[in-house]
Design an enzyme around this catalytic site. Structure first.
Site, mmCIF file in Angstrom:
data_model
loop_
_atom_site.group_PDB
_atom_site.id
_atom_site.type_symbol
_atom_site.label_atom_id
_atom_site.label_comp_id
_atom_site.label_asym_id
_atom_site.label_seq_id
_atom_site.Cartn_x
_atom_site.Cartn_y
_atom_site.Cartn_z
ATOM 1 N N GLU A 52 -3.709 36.174 98.813
ATOM 2 C CA GLU A 52 -3.517 37.378 99.070
ATOM 3 C C GLU A 52 -3.333 37.904 97.687
ATOM 4 O OE1 GLU A 52 -0.503 37.475 103.034
ATOM 5 O OE2 GLU A 52 -0.304 38.968 102.359
ATOM 6 N N ARG B 196 2.120 32.334 107.023
ATOM 7 C CA ARG B 196 2.158 32.654 105.158
ATOM 8 C C ARG B 196 0.719 32.249 104.832
ATOM 9 N NH1 ARG B 196 5.720 36.009 104.564
ATOM 10 N NH2 ARG B 196 7.226 35.928 103.477
ATOM 11 N N HIS C 208 -1.517 41.993 105.693
ATOM 12 C CA HIS C 208 -0.094 41.697 105.846
ATOM 13 C C HIS C 208 0.953 42.693 106.556
ATOM 14 C CE1 HIS C 208 3.282 39.051 103.832
ATOM 15 N NE2 HIS C 208 3.787 39.535 105.046
#
Ligand SMILES: NC(=O)C1=CN([C@@H]2O[C@H](COP(=O)(O)OP(=O)(O)OC[C@H]3O[C@@H](n4cnc5c(N)ncnc54)[C@H](O)[C@@H]3O)[C@@H](O)[C@H]2O)C=CC1
Ligand SMILES: O=C(O)C(=O)CO
Length: 391
Positions: free
Chosen positions: A302, A273, A320
């Protein structure tokens, strides 16, 4: 008043209303829900990330369960709305659930599902791809070629790092971290140093056995070491790949001070993450150390990157996509749907969330169980699961 979002409906006469906030790959997941007597409403609104208000309007006044996405903010407001609508099942279509306030779900009596296992190898492969791309400067070289700059072979063109015999550092040696470690050790004969809160005896035994095998072939054996601190990994490894969960203990685990401990020509990979790295500090570190390279699948804010990252040639960045193989994404959809369907039917929670294979075989009916519920203990849910029974 929230705007009505577009939805596609499957099995309109179904007894239980289940909402999916996004279309998901494959059709097996829809078949499993409709076979369990669910009316399935899939949000088809052309909006990448739904707001809390959008999702509230999808839940409406009657809803039994929801399949949500890792980009959504699942907190008290949504779980209270779901409970009020009569719901008691939620599943993230992801193994990570840092976007979910599990305590809020538990307070509202709602189970929280996730999708472990099915994305382990796919995610580890992307981390390996980022490692290679960064080590061998693949993206820089590709840009150079397309720009028509290649005038012929010279000894100094895009010189990078050899992985063989170097040390790979893994932070978070769980399912994905261990799979990545095995790929780098077997594929490139790297030595391992890892840091995790728990010992990974299985991984250690695996590396020992592989080292013995190499020795029997008169090759240099690989070695392993469990570090007692993350600093030890950062100081010793030539490649560091991050695979922990995101929580309070791993937020900004990699910061300015810890980056300074790494080798000047090290490679750092993150497919966990974004907030595990202080990305602004990373941008500065990359500017000051042009031979230091990173491969990033995830970002702190993000979908945005911290200013400056986009200009740095020593960073490989992808959006991602670590779990983006067809088999994995369809499997994630299946597990998420079964977490919701089986809870609605009152079935128990599968006894081993590290082995969800029986749910993934398209040619057999899945066990009568929720594959993985992270708050099963807090909700006092029954553990069990019987293979080969129809949902
Ligand atoms: N980029 C992507 O598309 C994907 C990202 N992920 C991320 O990867 C994470 C890991 O997934 P799995 O390996 O399946 O989970 P896992 O639970 O098997 O492994 C996580 C490991 O992190 C360790 N850990 C926890 N706190 C730590 C700390 N402070 N320091 C070091 N280690 C710590 C745990 O002990 C555990 O071994 C997920 O939570 C998710 O956030 C997962 C799949 C795809
Ligand atoms: O499953 C997860 O946690 C993901 O990030 C999916 O890509």
């Amino acid at each position: 008043m929230a705007k009505q979002l577009r939805v596609q409906v499957w099995n309109p006469a179904g007894k239980h209303r289940v909402v999916s906030t996004k279309p998901m790959p494959g059709t097996r997941w829809i078949g499993l829900l409709t076979a369990a007597g669910c009316r399935v409403e899939v949000c088809t609104e052309n909006k990448t990330i739904l707001s809390v208000e959008d999702i509230r309007s999808l839940i409406g006044t009657q809803c039994d369960g929801v399949i949500g996405q890792l980009t959504e903010d699942w907190g008290e407001e949504l779980f209270a709305a779901l409970r009020k609508a009569g719901g008691h099942a939620f599943s993230n279509m992801a193994v990570g659930y840092n976007n979910v306030d599990v305590d809020a779900a538990t307070r509202n009596g709602i189970s929280v599902g996730n999708t472990p296992g099915v994305l382990t190898e796919t995610t580890a492969e992307l981390a390996a791809a980022l490692t290679l791309a960064a080590a061998r400067r693949v993206v820089e070289a590709d840009d150079f070629m397309r720009a028509g700059k290649y005038e012929g072979w010279i000894p100094t063109l895009f010189v990078g790092n050899l992985l063989k015999g170097q040390t790979v550092g893994v932070v978070g040696a769980g399912r994905i971290g261990a799979a990545y470690a095995r790929m780098m050790i077997e594929g490139f004969k790297m030595n391992l140093i890892y840091y995790d809160l728990y010992q990974s005896t299985r991984l250690e035994n695996y590396v020992t056995a592989y080292g013995e095998f190499l020795k029997s072939r008169r090759e240099v054996p690989v070695t392993w070491k469990r570090a007692t601190t993350v600093e030890e990994v950062l100081g010793e490894a030539d490649v560091v790949s991050l695979h922990p969960v995101l929580d309070k203990t791993t937020y900004h685990l990699i910061n300015k001070e810890r980056l300074a401990l790494m080798k000047k020509e090290a490679i750092l990979v993150n497919a966990s993450r974004g907030p595990v790295i202080d990305e602004a500090a990373l941008v500065e570190h990359l500017k000051e150390n042009p031979m230091f390279r990173v491969g990033l699948d995830v970002f702190e804010d993000e979908p945005h990157m911290k200013p400056g990252l986009e200009k740095l040639p020593n960073a490989v960045v992808v959006p991602h996509i670590a779990s983006a193989s067809k088999w994995t994404r369809e499997g994630m959809a299946t597990l998420a749907a079964l977490n919701v369907a089986a809870k609605i039917k009152g079935y128990p929670v599968w006894h081993d969330s590290n082995n969800v294979e029986p749910f993934l075989d398209e040619n057999s009916t899945p066990p009568l169980a929720c594959p993985s519920i992270v708050n099963s203990k807090a909700l006092g849910l029954r553990i069990g699961g019987k293979p080969e029974s129809k949902l």
